[in-house]
Design an enzyme around this catalytic site. Sequence first.
Site, mmCIF file in Angstrom:
data_model
loop_
_atom_site.group_PDB
_atom_site.id
_atom_site.type_symbol
_atom_site.label_atom_id
_atom_site.label_comp_id
_atom_site.label_asym_id
_atom_site.label_seq_id
_atom_site.Cartn_x
_atom_site.Cartn_y
_atom_site.Cartn_z
ATOM 1 C CB CYS A 121 -0.942 0.003 1.197
ATOM 2 S SG CYS A 121 -1.944 -1.478 1.258
ATOM 3 C CG HIS B 190 -3.198 3.290 2.131
ATOM 4 N ND1 HIS B 190 -3.768 2.882 0.941
ATOM 5 C CD2 HIS B 190 -3.170 2.191 2.943
ATOM 6 C CE1 HIS B 190 -4.065 1.590 1.035
ATOM 7 N NE2 HIS B 190 -3.716 1.148 2.234
ATOM 8 C CG ASN C 190 -6.423 -1.146 1.331
ATOM 9 O OD1 ASN C 190 -5.739 -0.735 0.396
ATOM 10 N ND2 ASN C 190 -5.900 -1.598 2.451
HETATM 11 O O1 UT7 Z 1 -3.629 -1.330 3.837
HETATM 12 C C1 UT7 Z 1 -2.574 -1.856 4.514
HETATM 13 C C2 UT7 Z 1 -2.687 -2.119 5.907
HETATM 14 N N1 UT7 Z 1 -3.920 -2.680 6.335
HETATM 15 C C3 UT7 Z 1 -4.579 -2.073 7.280
HETATM 16 O O2 UT7 Z 1 -4.186 -1.016 7.682
HETATM 17 C C4 UT7 Z 1 -5.759 -2.784 7.881
HETATM 18 C C5 UT7 Z 1 -5.709 -2.640 9.352
HETATM 19 N N2 UT7 Z 1 -6.737 -3.352 10.089
HETATM 20 C C6 UT7 Z 1 -8.040 -3.034 10.052
HETATM 21 O O3 UT7 Z 1 -8.483 -2.211 9.296
HETATM 22 C C7 UT7 Z 1 -8.910 -3.676 11.101
HETATM 23 O O4 UT7 Z 1 -8.102 -4.364 12.009
HETATM 24 C C8 UT7 Z 1 -9.973 -4.645 10.527
HETATM 25 C C9 UT7 Z 1 -11.066 -3.865 9.838
HETATM 26 C C10 UT7 Z 1 -9.350 -5.640 9.580
HETATM 27 C C11 UT7 Z 1 -10.624 -5.415 11.692
HETATM 28 O O5 UT7 Z 1 -11.180 -4.511 12.640
HETATM 29 P P1 UT7 Z 1 -10.847 -4.644 14.197
HETATM 30 O O6 UT7 Z 1 -11.611 -3.593 14.872
HETATM 31 O O7 UT7 Z 1 -9.348 -4.610 14.364
HETATM 32 O O8 UT7 Z 1 -11.435 -6.051 14.555
HETATM 33 P P2 UT7 Z 1 -10.715 -7.337 15.183
HETATM 34 O O9 UT7 Z 1 -9.817 -7.978 14.179
HETATM 35 O O10 UT7 Z 1 -10.118 -6.986 16.517
HETATM 36 O O11 UT7 Z 1 -11.947 -8.286 15.431
HETATM 37 C C12 UT7 Z 1 -12.997 -7.942 16.373
HETATM 38 C C13 UT7 Z 1 -14.101 -8.969 16.209
HETATM 39 C C14 UT7 Z 1 -13.607 -10.406 16.236
HETATM 40 O O12 UT7 Z 1 -14.603 -11.188 16.867
HETATM 41 P P3 UT7 Z 1 -14.447 -11.604 18.423
HETATM 42 O O13 UT7 Z 1 -13.168 -12.378 18.505
HETATM 43 O O14 UT7 Z 1 -14.407 -10.317 19.174
HETATM 44 O O15 UT7 Z 1 -15.680 -12.420 18.673
HETATM 45 C C15 UT7 Z 1 -13.561 -10.776 14.777
HETATM 46 O O16 UT7 Z 1 -13.696 -12.165 14.551
HETATM 47 O O17 UT7 Z 1 -14.745 -8.786 14.937
HETATM 48 C C16 UT7 Z 1 -14.755 -10.033 14.236
HETATM 49 N N3 UT7 Z 1 -14.680 -9.752 12.807
HETATM 50 C C17 UT7 Z 1 -15.760 -9.517 12.059
HETATM 51 N N4 UT7 Z 1 -17.066 -9.492 12.352
HETATM 52 C C18 UT7 Z 1 -17.922 -9.220 11.348
HETATM 53 C C19 UT7 Z 1 -13.568 -9.654 12.036
HETATM 54 N N5 UT7 Z 1 -13.915 -9.373 10.776
HETATM 55 C C20 UT7 Z 1 -15.270 -9.287 10.761
HETATM 56 C C21 UT7 Z 1 -16.213 -9.016 9.759
HETATM 57 N N6 UT7 Z 1 -17.518 -8.973 10.101
HETATM 58 N N7 UT7 Z 1 -15.855 -8.757 8.479
#
Ligand code: UT7
Length: 332
Positions: free
Chosen positions: A114, A255, A285
């Site tokens: 990215c 980005h 993204n």
């Molecule tokens: O572009 C290059 C670099 N990339 C980035 O910068 C991306 C960086 N990361 C992110 O944007 C975020 O971390 C995400 C959008 C990918 C995820 O958001 P988050 O707030 O960090 O969520 P998390 O991974 O901590 O997950 C929280 C909960 C989990 O469930 P439990 O364990 O709390 O029950 C996940 O399993 O959300 C769940 N989860 C989802 N739920 C519904 C993860 N993905 C999804 C989904 N829909 N798509």
Amino acid sequence: MAYAAFRSIGAYAPEKILTNQELSEMVDTSDEWIVKRTGIKERRIAAKDETTSDMGVKAAALAIERSGIEKKDIDMLICATISPDYFCMPSTATIISSKLGLNNVTAFDISAACTGFVYILSIAKAFIEAGMKKNILIVGAEKLSAITDYTDRGTCILFGDGAGAAIISATEDKSEAIIDIHTGADGTFADLLMTPNGGSGSAHDSLDQEASSCFMQMKGNETFKVAVRTLTKDVVDILQTNNIKSEDINHFVPHQANYRIIKAVGDALAMKEEQVVLTVAKYGNTSGASIPMAINEVYESGDLKAGELMLLDAFGGGLTWGSALVPFSPLK
Ligand code: UT7
């Protein structure tokens, strides 16, 4: 002394829209969750027979047309992509050059995920300042749908396809020059965001079907935290180094990975809402294409004026990061 001027911008987004609602029928997610955690509402998906170079060509053709520079005067083409037409060779840059009829260029790809667009901007600046090239076409193009696992809700909600391009030219007028570019990388975080299969580091037999799949895998939450920390430090640093204040920035073009990352970095700089360019809701993204696609949105809305100052920042797999202070300097 030659300086590097950012002359023009162009972009292309494929027609097909993939909505959050459609994704919620494919994996266990919802429109509400995606919007709340990322700010993304929809993303574009390339046609099956539409390649990364096809999209790059469309963006580049616009950038060339808007630059007022003739094709025969373009002497270099650099493409930033992690979803090239072919994984080993030829480079996507050479394919773009041939489709555009650019026959007199040095052409190559770089891989900085990215951060790719900021990296190729810095390479273009260096070649021009060294006096080695005069007019450089830089292209960020991605068909991320080709390397996305549509059974993994942690990644498939984020990524989309598209391309953006710019012409960077030599100038003797320092007021037109790209002011500064910072780039960095830390491979100790390599496993946060990677395509583990298919390369020479693959654990699988390379003839194995699984090995040929190059789906992205991401530790999203850890990546998120490093992104906010690294980007905030980087943008504060580039402004301080150049004695530029947040209020001097006309367009902060981050980005477009996640609205919450953009907001955290924007807030750390005390950026006003109207300074921050946001396309994450409609394109998601698009990795190396995201910054030029966002600049193009400002340009096409009529809000990018000659002489206005852009602050770019990016973060991605590698891990890599970068920021740039770039005046928009079309040919007069
Ligand atoms: O572009 C290059 C670099 N990339 C980035 O910068 C991306 C960086 N990361 C992110 O944007 C975020 O971390 C995400 C959008 C990918 C995820 O958001 P988050 O707030 O960090 O969520 P998390 O991974 O901590 O997950 C929280 C909960 C989990 O469930 P439990 O364990 O709390 O029950 C996940 O399993 O959300 C769940 N989860 C989802 N739920 C519904 C993860 N993905 C999804 C989904 N829909 N798509």
